[in-house]
Motif scaffolding. Sequence first.
Motif, PDB file in Angstrom:
ATOM      1  N   LEU A   1     -46.644 -47.364   7.074  1.00 36.50           N
ATOM      2  CA  LEU A   1     -47.639 -47.244   8.129  1.00 36.50           C
ATOM      3  C   LEU A   1     -47.289 -48.125   9.326  1.00 36.50           C
ATOM      4  O   LEU A   1     -47.486 -47.741  10.479  1.00 36.50           O
ATOM      5  CB  LEU A   1     -49.013 -47.620   7.574  1.00 36.50           C
ATOM      6  N   PHE A   2     -46.744 -49.319   9.031  1.00 39.48           N
ATOM      7  CA  PHE A   2     -46.344 -50.223  10.108  1.00 39.48           C
ATOM      8  C   PHE A   2     -45.254 -49.589  10.971  1.00 39.48           C
ATOM      9  O   PHE A   2     -45.297 -49.649  12.205  1.00 39.48           O
ATOM     10  CB  PHE A   2     -45.848 -51.533   9.494  1.00 39.48           C
ATOM     11  N   GLU A   3     -44.278 -48.974  10.322  1.00 34.01           N
ATOM     12  CA  GLU A   3     -43.196 -48.350  11.077  1.00 34.01           C
ATOM     13  C   GLU A   3     -43.681 -47.134  11.850  1.00 34.01           C
ATOM     14  O   GLU A   3     -43.156 -46.831  12.930  1.00 34.01           O
ATOM     15  CB  GLU A   3     -42.058 -47.946  10.141  1.00 34.01           C
ATOM     16  N   LEU A   4     -44.656 -46.422  11.319  1.00 32.63           N
ATOM     17  CA  LEU A   4     -45.205 -45.268  12.037  1.00 32.63           C
ATOM     18  C   LEU A   4     -45.972 -45.681  13.282  1.00 32.63           C
ATOM     19  O   LEU A   4     -46.306 -44.836  14.112  1.00 32.63           O
ATOM     20  CB  LEU A   4     -46.110 -44.452  11.114  1.00 32.63           C
ATOM     21  N   GLY A   5     -46.213 -46.996  13.404  1.00 31.22           N
ATOM     22  CA  GLY A   5     -46.947 -47.478  14.570  1.00 31.22           C
ATOM     23  C   GLY A   5     -46.208 -47.278  15.875  1.00 31.22           C
ATOM     24  O   GLY A   5     -46.804 -47.358  16.949  1.00 31.22           O
ATOM     25  N   ILE A   6     -44.900 -47.012  15.831  1.00 29.42           N
ATOM     26  CA  ILE A   6     -44.148 -46.809  17.073  1.00 29.42           C
ATOM     27  C   ILE A   6     -44.372 -45.422  17.658  1.00 29.42           C
ATOM     28  O   ILE A   6     -44.007 -45.156  18.805  1.00 29.42           O
ATOM     29  CB  ILE A   6     -42.641 -47.011  16.832  1.00 29.42           C
ATOM     30  N   CYS A   7     -44.949 -44.521  16.872  1.00 27.30           N
ATOM     31  CA  CYS A   7     -45.113 -43.134  17.310  1.00 27.30           C
ATOM     32  C   CYS A   7     -46.355 -43.014  18.189  1.00 27.30           C
ATOM     33  O   CYS A   7     -47.458 -43.398  17.785  1.00 27.30           O
ATOM     34  CB  CYS A   7     -45.234 -42.196  16.104  1.00 27.30           C
ATOM     35  N   THR A   8     -46.182 -42.462  19.358  1.00 21.09           N
ATOM     36  CA  THR A   8     -47.347 -42.213  20.225  1.00 21.09           C
ATOM     37  C   THR A   8     -48.095 -40.978  19.773  1.00 21.09           C
ATOM     38  O   THR A   8     -49.299 -40.850  20.007  1.00 21.09           O
ATOM     39  CB  THR A   8     -46.882 -42.036  21.671  1.00 21.09           C
ATOM     40  N   SER A   9     -47.396 -40.084  19.153  1.00 20.28           N
ATOM     41  CA  SER A   9     -48.018 -38.892  18.593  1.00 20.28           C
ATOM     42  C   SER A   9     -47.141 -38.422  17.443  1.00 20.28           C
ATOM     43  O   SER A   9     -45.964 -38.785  17.352  1.00 20.28           O
ATOM     44  CB  SER A   9     -48.146 -37.777  19.642  1.00 20.28           C
TER      45      SER A   9
ATOM     46  N   GLU B   1     -39.615 -40.519  12.029  1.00 16.49           N
ATOM     47  CA  GLU B   1     -41.005 -40.224  11.637  1.00 16.49           C
ATOM     48  C   GLU B   1     -41.042 -39.504  10.292  1.00 16.49           C
ATOM     49  O   GLU B   1     -41.843 -39.835   9.407  1.00 16.49           O
ATOM     50  CB  GLU B   1     -41.668 -39.378  12.714  1.00 16.49           C
ATOM     51  N   GLY B   2     -40.160 -38.528  10.109  1.00 14.07           N
ATOM     52  CA  GLY B   2     -40.123 -37.812   8.840  1.00 14.07           C
ATOM     53  C   GLY B   2     -39.775 -38.731   7.685  1.00 14.07           C
ATOM     54  O   GLY B   2     -40.335 -38.620   6.579  1.00 14.07           O
TER      55      GLY B   2
END
Length: 1468
Positions: free
Chosen positions: A847-855, A815-816
Amino acid sequence: MSSYSKSKLKAARDAIQKKDWTTAKSAASQVLEYEAENYNALVFLGLACLELGEVDDAVKTYERAINIQPANPLAQQGLSKLYERTCNYAAHRTSLLQLIKLFTASGDAQRCAESLQRLLELSRERGTRKDVIDTLSLLLPTSQCYATLCDLPHPEPTAPTASTVHQIQLALASSLPTLEEVVRLSENEEEEHVKKEVDKRRMRLGAGSVDEIHRTVRREVGEGSRLPELYGEVLNHPNASDDLRRETERKLFRLKLAALEFASKEEKGKLRDVLIEMARGQVLLGIPDELAWSVWVEWRDAGALEDYDWALLRRWRTIFPDSALGTVVKGYFLYMGIQLLEEEEEEEENGHAQEDEEDGYDILLEAAESCQNSILTHRMLAEVQRLQEDWPGLIRTSEAGLALVQRHEKQTGQSLHLVNRSLNTELATGLVHLHPPKHHPRALRLLDQVLSEDPNLVPALMGRGYIFQALGKWGEAAIVFGKVVGTEHSKREEGKKAPEKVEESEDADQPIEVVELEAREERAWCWVRNGLDEKGESGLRDSVSLWDISPHTGIQRQRARAWWRLGRCLWEVGGRYEEAYKAFITSLKRLTSFAPAFTSLGIYYSDVAQPPDPQRASKCFQKAFELDAREGDAARRLAEGFAEEGEWDLTEVVARRTIEGEGGLEQGESLVQGAVAARRHLPQNAWAWKALGAVELQRRSFAPAIQAFQIALRAEPDDAGSWLRLGEAYARSGRQVAAIKALNRAQQLDSDNWVCAFLLAEVECEIGRFDAAIAVFEDISQKRPDDAGVLSALGSAYLAYGRAQVIGGYLGRSEGSFWQALEVARRLLAGESNFRRLGWKTLCDALFELGICTSFEHTEEAYHVLREIESMLLGNEVGKGAILGSLLTTASVTKTLGEGTDGLVALKLSLLGCEHRVALTKFDNTGLSSAWFDLATGLHKLVSLLPITDNAEPYLKESLRCCKEAVKADPKDPQYWNALGVMSFEKNARLAQYAFLSAIQIDNKDPLIWTNLGLLYLFHQDTELANQAFLRAQTLDPDEPLAWVGQALLAAQNGDEADASALFEHAVVISSGSMLEASHMFATRLFNARETEQSQLRTDRLFLAFSALDRYCREQPTSSTVLHLHGLICEQLGQTDLAEGRVRDAIVLLEKEYETSEDKAIERRYAVAHSNLGRLLVVNGKYEEAIQAFGTAVNLLQGEAEDGDEEVSILQAQAALSTGLAHFLASDLEQALTVLEAAQEQVPEVYPEIKGHISLTLAKMLWALGSEEARESAKSLLLECISADPHNLAAITALASIGSLTGDTDLLTAALAEIDILPRAERAAVDPSGEVDFLLSRHHLANGDIDLAVAVAEEALSAQPYSLGARQNVARLFLMSGNSLTARDILQREGLPEDAVSRRLSALIDLALKERGELDLEEVEVNGNEGTAEDVPEARKKIDPSDDAQRAVLAAPWDTSNWGTAVLCSKA
């Protein structure tokens, strides 16, 4: 002889005359009875037996007679007649030969001739060629019977029938025809024998080549050949004609020549002398045998061609006018101006007038093709090629000539030392001048060898001087050339003093030879290059004068070279450019095709002339390069000019021709092939190799580019630019380690070059060293903050780092990295507009890769960043809503963003950004396909994150449309076709197959495409094609996890669950849990197989499933199935708190799903989840909550129980049972008993196993009460349970335990009897863990009967030999009984499992052995082979019990017994 015998013999003779063979036989037999060795009687008896048909008796009788009187021919004649009549050819021939010997010994010429004539007729009629030869040989003077036959009278030509042996008489009167026939037949016989032997031996294994076999057979045949002897008889025969003699001599010469190759060393000399003498005689007599003449000429060891007899060669042309060697001589004589004919001058002039019209060099070249085995031809051709400066041809010819000399010396044993030295000199000369200094090391070795034999050999000295020049040893070269000048001057002086030379010309001064002129010029040039300017200039002026006045022809190039060198001297010494210019012009006047002069003129026009004339300079350079590709200065200046004008193809042509000119590449040779040879010498034009490397790098031909830069660096090892380009080529070819080394070297040479650091960071990024790469990119971006390329690389590095962290399971760290990439993208968007597409691309990817984060970890910061991106999108009206329309709008994202930030918001912003990117291509199509593709994949991923209530169909349709647009924009990208196939996988099989096959046509080495194609085939039940596709994918990349998943699905479909589970496990391992589907399938199968695996292996696999599902839950926390499964896996590993949390999360999701769909299946899953949650709550001590959970499960199942569903009944019983346990543990005993009793009554009788479990639990609770009444009730309940289900081992075991505890022998005996009644196979089926056997052995141990306990354990092991628990139990019992060695045999050290129990038990066994002094075994391991300690004493390794104890602790550190064993072993 008695009168009786005489009378009987007379009677036998009379009977024979009357042909009364029976009477004759009887009379002869009567004689033999009286006289057993009567010769006449035996002959009469043999004849009678023959006529009576008693052949065998006749043969024996005749042989007895022959043994009695060997010299008497009667019996032999009878035997011969017998064999003739019985057609026994071999025996008949033998008998006739015996008759010939007998008649020869007796001197009976007539009968000897008759026998010989019959033998000859018989041999011609039925014999072989060899038989005929042997028979005819009896008529030759060398025969033993020849003297006897000579007593025959001379034949009567007028009365040939007057004699019965007329043919023999004729043969004796003239033996030459017979001798010729023998020779002819012998020749045919040997040829046929050779042919048959060669054909036969060719079929053998390891027979060798046909030539080798032929030579071997020829040698064998030649060793026993009679032909030399026969040829000698023909030559010595007085009646032989001259033609016959010459033909025979020709054959004999060839026969001896063939035998020379196979003769011994001693015999070779004698045979060679004979051959040379025979050849000499034929040459002197002028006999036209070309082979003999060739031997006489070719075998001569002449140091120079002038040493050959020119008159002899002229005679050759006369005698053999059509021979190839004669044509070679003609061509050589014409080229060298040597007189061809020895006739009157008028005839000579007429002849030369015709011959001069032909080109001697062309004649020589053409004729030499037909004289590949002639040493003289190669010497003549080599000399002419040297004069023509055909250096490659000279090398080939000299090497071929040397090979011929070597073959000649091997075959004949004759050393051609002078010929070998001459050819070595020619070869060295060619090597000196061909692409100098490429072949100079080899040439120098040859020249040293030649000069050691003849220090004054001028061609060798000249070659050494040229090599010294190439090495820059100008002083040593001048000395060598000076020696040549002195040698030639001495020869010239000696020529002046020779009387015959003075007579030839009135002028005593002879012209200076060309070689001396060249030596003078080279010496002067060496003086110039060595700094002796005045001396060198004077020497060059003298050389110019001498060349200009020399009467020799064909020296235009030497004259031009001398003037050019003088011009160079004037240019470099004192800067006399105008005088040098005039010298260059004069050089071109001497020879208009002299390339160096054009180069020098071009430099003059470019650098000296005022004003400079670049156009004329370019023309001069082009002319020089056109004439000679070795003109490096001209080529380099041309290449630089073409590069400045952007003519890269012309630049490559110039560079490649320059390399070919210096010998780096042969004509038509590829760069990689030429690089192999180029490594052997130092390139002279490194710039050409660098130019070629740059061109190949641009063409993505990395291997040739690498080779070119490596060769350039050999010449310029400190060139930072070459190291930089070499590192780039390595990196692009996938050789990252080599690239790092090359780039580090470039950075050492030029530490301020940021491009080198940039490339180095890119390579670091490729090999996964992202921290180092990002640090370098950050440093460069600080120094070049406005460089969009650096920022783009930095953003890509952060993205790659984040993706790698995701694959590794480090979601928090990833995420970082993605936020950092997002920040870099914002910096790009804030920069120049020309590079904003790069910024949008990086922003959308992040942004696409950050889509895996639930929070998000930093929610507030994430909110502000996403809000700013939303504002950017709101401010851009370009393309807004043009594609996504109502599916996704900025307003909807704003609304979602107001509710909170998560990965779904980031993904939606990514989609809006991709929509904007597509709109930007309205002005420029760059990146259109990428934008469509990113939009398609984003929409496809969005479907998996949408709530269940949303309709996913519009998103899927739009994603498919976007993917098609990407394919239209770039149909050559296999990634787009693969995505199209995946998106149309279920709904359009034809389109999916077409897409996958199209992707394979573009890139058939991508394993993912093959795997997707296999999954498509598997989905449509085509298992054969699916298997082929999966195998192809695994071949391309054995570590492709999806291919292993496909194979696992295929195995499962075929019913092979064990292989399927193993394949799923392998996929999980190689993907590190990133393949979520594999993790799910593996964990599911592992959970379902929980009753069939050994404890330690299952524990290890449970840990693998635990980590894989944990990652699944973190990446996709909306899967209730996976959450529930993960909770059950956690429960088995003892992580009940985490299990409780996972099941609670699954219940929440199931509740939402049920509220949406109201599906009965979801309701059932919801009830099961509550039941499992209740069980976990019981374990965690939360009894009240557990009771509530069980109550919920029971209430949900209440309505389905009436349908008679077995699963519902089991679930209700389990819930009731667990509720009772919860009440019991909560100290509410009364309620617990009530619940269990009610459950027992509610379970139908058709489920005895369920009823038995409840009864057993109720009995245990009653026993726990402790009262006598309760315990009696427990016994009764267990007895009732056993009566209802006699195979209920759990109840029987419990009853036996009660009997053992209470000392009730009758009860214990009855229970054990029930156990013994059960067959072993049935007991193993219902008790796979072996609890019953363990109980029995414990019972016997308690009674002190350890032998019976061991017997029970051994019986259990024999029934389940692969059961680790049974083996451990047997070993433990033997250890307890004090039989440690037997325990060690049971639990052997070799192949010992790694589980804690096995290691702990092994340590205790070794400890017991050690205490008893029985641990005297030792392990020996040498190079991986085990042996005894006595074999290799120095390799002994003592066994230490603490080793296994420590391994037990490592395997299960939570087990205190392992620690206790380790402490115990450490103290021993």
